[in-house]
Design an enzyme around this catalytic site. Structure first.
Site, PDB file in Angstrom:
ATOM      1  CE  LYS A  37      -1.753   1.499   4.065  1.00 31.02           C
ATOM      2  NZ  LYS A  37      -1.497   2.907   4.420  1.00 31.02           N
ATOM      3  CG  ASN A  38       2.226   2.655   3.532  1.00 34.39           C
ATOM      4  OD1 ASN A  38       1.063   2.945   3.225  1.00 34.39           O
ATOM      5  ND2 ASN A  38       2.594   2.455   4.780  1.00 34.39           N
TER       6      ASN A  38
ATOM      7  CB  CYS B   8      -5.281  10.338  11.621  1.00 32.48           C
ATOM      8  SG  CYS B   8      -3.690   9.681  12.070  1.00 32.48           S
TER       9      CYS B   8
ATOM     10  NE  ARG C 101       0.421  10.455  10.336  1.00 33.28           N
ATOM     11  CZ  ARG C 101      -0.172   9.435   9.713  1.00 33.28           C
ATOM     12  NH1 ARG C 101      -1.209   8.874  10.264  1.00 33.28           N
ATOM     13  NH2 ARG C 101       0.242   9.015   8.536  1.00 33.28           N
TER      14      ARG C 101
ATOM     15  CG  ASP D 139       3.310   1.446   9.537  1.00 37.78           C
ATOM     16  OD1 ASP D 139       3.438   1.725   8.343  1.00 37.78           O
ATOM     17  OD2 ASP D 139       2.981   2.289  10.397  1.00 37.78           O
TER      18      ASP D 139
ATOM     19  NE  ARG E 143      -7.385   4.310   5.619  1.00 40.32           N
ATOM     20  CZ  ARG E 143      -6.714   5.344   6.117  1.00 40.32           C
ATOM     21  NH1 ARG E 143      -7.014   5.814   7.320  1.00 40.32           N
ATOM     22  NH2 ARG E 143      -5.750   5.926   5.436  1.00 40.32           N
TER      23      ARG E 143
HETATM   24  C1  EPZ Z   1       4.102   6.994   6.413  1.00 42.68           C
HETATM   25  O1  EPZ Z   1       3.316   8.017   7.012  1.00 42.68           O
HETATM   26  C2  EPZ Z   1       3.192   5.775   6.299  1.00 42.68           C
HETATM   27  N1  EPZ Z   1       2.053   6.089   5.430  1.00 42.68           N
HETATM   28  C3  EPZ Z   1       2.708   5.374   7.690  1.00 42.68           C
HETATM   29  O2  EPZ Z   1       1.948   4.177   7.538  1.00 42.68           O
HETATM   30  C4  EPZ Z   1       3.924   5.063   8.561  1.00 42.68           C
HETATM   31  O3  EPZ Z   1       3.489   4.754   9.864  1.00 42.68           O
HETATM   32  C5  EPZ Z   1       4.855   6.289   8.598  1.00 42.68           C
HETATM   33  O4  EPZ Z   1       5.224   6.649   7.243  1.00 42.68           O
HETATM   34  C6  EPZ Z   1       6.134   6.028   9.373  1.00 42.68           C
HETATM   35  O5  EPZ Z   1       6.812   4.955   8.823  1.00 42.68           O
HETATM   36  C7  EPZ Z   1       2.224   6.030   4.091  1.00 42.68           C
HETATM   37  O6  EPZ Z   1       3.302   5.736   3.588  1.00 42.68           O
HETATM   38  C8  EPZ Z   1       1.007   6.310   3.257  1.00 42.68           C
HETATM   39  P1  EPZ Z   1       6.130  10.428   8.521  1.00 42.68           P
HETATM   40  P2  EPZ Z   1       3.869   9.539   7.048  1.00 42.68           P
HETATM   41  O7  EPZ Z   1       5.979  11.667   7.729  1.00 42.68           O
HETATM   42  O8  EPZ Z   1       4.537   9.851   5.775  1.00 42.68           O
HETATM   43  C9  EPZ Z   1       5.951  13.614  12.016  1.00 42.68           C
HETATM   44  C10 EPZ Z   1       0.146   2.766   7.815  1.00 42.68           C
HETATM   45  O9  EPZ Z   1      -0.206   2.148   8.809  1.00 42.68           O
HETATM   46  N2  EPZ Z   1       5.887  14.606  10.930  1.00 42.68           N
HETATM   47  O10 EPZ Z   1       7.405   9.650   8.434  1.00 42.68           O
HETATM   48  O11 EPZ Z   1       2.752  10.422   7.490  1.00 42.68           O
HETATM   49  C11 EPZ Z   1       4.651  12.810  12.095  1.00 42.68           C
HETATM   50  O12 EPZ Z   1       3.696  13.516  12.864  1.00 42.68           O
HETATM   51  C12 EPZ Z   1       0.560   4.215   7.903  1.00 42.68           C
HETATM   52  O13 EPZ Z   1       0.228   2.263   6.649  1.00 42.68           O
HETATM   53  C13 EPZ Z   1       5.930  15.964  11.256  1.00 42.68           C
HETATM   54  O14 EPZ Z   1       6.017  16.340  12.416  1.00 42.68           O
HETATM   55  O15 EPZ Z   1       4.940   9.415   8.217  1.00 42.68           O
HETATM   56  C14 EPZ Z   1       5.073  11.535  12.754  1.00 42.68           C
HETATM   57  O16 EPZ Z   1       5.119  11.724  14.147  1.00 42.68           O
HETATM   58  C15 EPZ Z   1       0.276   4.788   9.280  1.00 42.68           C
HETATM   59  N3  EPZ Z   1       5.845  16.874  10.251  1.00 42.68           N
HETATM   60  C16 EPZ Z   1       6.494  11.321  12.217  1.00 42.68           C
HETATM   61  O17 EPZ Z   1       6.934  12.608  11.727  1.00 42.68           O
HETATM   62  C17 EPZ Z   1       5.743  16.502   8.932  1.00 42.68           C
HETATM   63  O18 EPZ Z   1       5.688  17.390   8.058  1.00 42.68           O
HETATM   64  C18 EPZ Z   1       6.564  10.319  11.098  1.00 42.68           C
HETATM   65  O19 EPZ Z   1       5.792  10.817  10.046  1.00 42.68           O
HETATM   66  C19 EPZ Z   1       5.697  15.120   8.628  1.00 42.68           C
HETATM   67  C20 EPZ Z   1       5.778  14.183   9.636  1.00 42.68           C
END
Ligand code: EPZ
Length: 427
Positions: free
Chosen positions: A24-25, A116, A121, A306, A398
């Site tokens: 998915k990701n 969420c 996020r 995850d 999802r």
């Molecule tokens: C991706 O989310 C994945 N989703 C998530 O999978 C996964 O848990 C996550 O990466 C971490 O590996 C997809 O790929 C569609 P991040 P993403 O930006 O990109 C903070 C699932 O179960 N952050 O690495 O949103 C954020 O709040 C989903 O399939 C900021 O503060 O993850 C979080 O605490 C859930 N500011 C941390 O970084 C930003 O601008 C990691 O977020 C962006 C992120």
């Protein structure tokens, strides 16, 4: 959408073989990369609610989208560079259209993703990176409005945190920017490597994928993207948890072994037998009750957030006490509260859970709260006495392609039941 629950009668061992679906990701960012090329054919695409949402989003924006038999095709027609609140609200990954729209059309109006279940996020790092590339961004009535008059320009970007989505947005934006971009403290997740492989096959000039420094040389345009998505490493890891809890012996096909080293190490440390029998085939066997094992979630190649909920479900039955620390999201422990309804002994303190393994859990009605939490509850139900009913299974759909069917084919007593009005879900 009809309401369903998943009903599991626990304590049935798993036997047989199962094939991991496409990731998915990895699929989601590659689907949105079709905005850059105007033309995409993607194979091994899983049938998931999130893929449906991504398709609807592209259709709303004026792309022709065709899906079937794991193949997804996108053709650009007349494109509108804005997205509606309701689709972005349903799937946060929709923010990944921002970089491609700015790069290709020089403008974008994307609904600001809300928070969420697992955390606020924010997307501040995405916006900072795109501003560095020359986009003029502002938030207006809940929408991110962006412009890049004269196109984007290559830049030096250093992320405060190795954000997966932020890295994907920055890479896709930089592909058509004028000049060279260097992204430092980039995320290294395998799904990003898959996105970049797909972009390079379509003519993008990128180096360093999978490391913390990615270099992109902007090009005039991309040729059509033709690619096959990698297997879903989180679904693969979820099957390790399932055998750890239910017992038995299975063979998992299309298992992306090289992307799950630390997860395999942790399950082996706990006593699960995980044996690679060919490049992408793994035998998983429960030989004895698992031993308590500690994990701390980290950005790749650390233990993936995850997999945290699924690993916790396995530790609920382990011998001894495990400490599970979540360092990526600030609110990703809600599955612990539901697992406790099954009799699990878990003490949550902020983002750390102390899990005291018990001999058995007792089935009950539980609510899924987010995607991986729902998998963790299904897994716990496989090992619990009596019957476990998991509500709000749309969370599961999802991100998992027919997980209940796959588990049933492995011998689990699990079925999906439609809920009617009088049978209200637990509040
Ligand atoms: C991706 O989310 C994945 N989703 C998530 O999978 C996964 O848990 C996550 O990466 C971490 O590996 C997809 O790929 C569609 P991040 P993403 O930006 O990109 C903070 C699932 O179960 N952050 O690495 O949103 C954020 O709040 C989903 O399939 C900021 O503060 O993850 C979080 O605490 C859930 N500011 C941390 O970084 C930003 O601008 C990691 O977020 C962006 C992120």
């Amino acid at each position: 959408m009809k309401k369903e629950k998943i009903v599991i009668r626990g304590r049935k061992e798993l036997h047989g073989k199962v094939k991991v679906s496409g990731s998915k990701n990895a699929a989601l960012p590659i689907i949105f990369a079709s905005i850059l090329s105007g033309d995409l054919e993607l194979h091994n695409v899983p049938e998931l609610l999130d893929i449906e949402t991504a398709s609807k989003l592209l259709e709303y924006m004026g792309f022709y989208v065709e899906r079937g038999d794991g193949i997804l095709k996108v053709q650009e027609l007349s494109v509108k560079t804005e997205t509606p609140y309701e689709l972005v609200n349903r799937m946060r990954a929709s923010i990944l259209v921002l970089g491609p729209l700015l790069a290709r059309y020089g403008k974008a109006k994307v609904s600001m993703p809300g928070g969420c279940a697992i955390g606020t996020r924010p997307v501040d790092l995405h916006l900072k990176a795109l501003s560095k590339l020359g986009a003029d961004l502002r938030v207006d009535h809940g929408f991110i409005v962006g412009e890049a008059k004269g196109g984007l320009r290559g830049a030096e970007i250093t992320f405060d945190f190795p954000t997966v989505g932020g890295t994907e947005n920055a890479v896709m934006a930089a592909v058509l920017a004028k000049g060279k971009t260097v992204i430092r403290n980039a995320a290294k997740e395998p799904e990003i490597v898959d996105l970049i492989k797909a972009l390079k096959l379509a003519g993008a000039e990128i180096e360093g994928e999978g490391t913390d420094t990615i270099e992109i040389r902007g090009v005039e345009g991309l040729s059509p993207i033709l690619y096959r998505v990698m297997p879903d490493r989180i679904e693969a890891g979820t099957f390790l948890s399932a055998v750890a809890v239910a017992g038995g012996e299975i063979v998992v096909e299309d298992f992306p072994y090289e992307t799950l080293e630390i997860v395999i190490d942790k399950f082996r440390e706990a006593g699960l037998k995980v044996e690679q029998i060919s490049e992408r085939k793994v035998l998983v066997k429960k030989v004895d009750r698992l031993k308590a094992t500690n994990v701390v979630t980290q950005p790749y190649p650390g233990f993936p957030t995850d997999m945290q909920a699924q690993f916790m479900a396995a530790m609920c039955f382990a011998e001894g006490t495990s400490v599970i620390e979540e360092t990526i999201f600030e609110n990703r422990m809600m599955h612990a509260l539901e697992l406790k309804r099954l009799g699990a002994k878990i003490h949550v303190n902020g983002t750390t859970a102390v899990v005291e393994g018990v001999e058995k859990l007792i089935g009950a009605k539980v609510n899924a709260t987010d995607l991986r939490a729902s998998a963790s509850l299904v897994i716990a139900g496989l090992g619990a006495e009596n019957t476990t009913e998991v509500y709000k299974v749309f969370h599961l759909d999802r991100g998992y392609e027919k997980l209940d069917k796959k588990l049933s084919n492995l011998g689990a007593d699990i079925e999906r039941v439609e809920i009617y009005e009088e049978e209200r879900e637990e509040v």
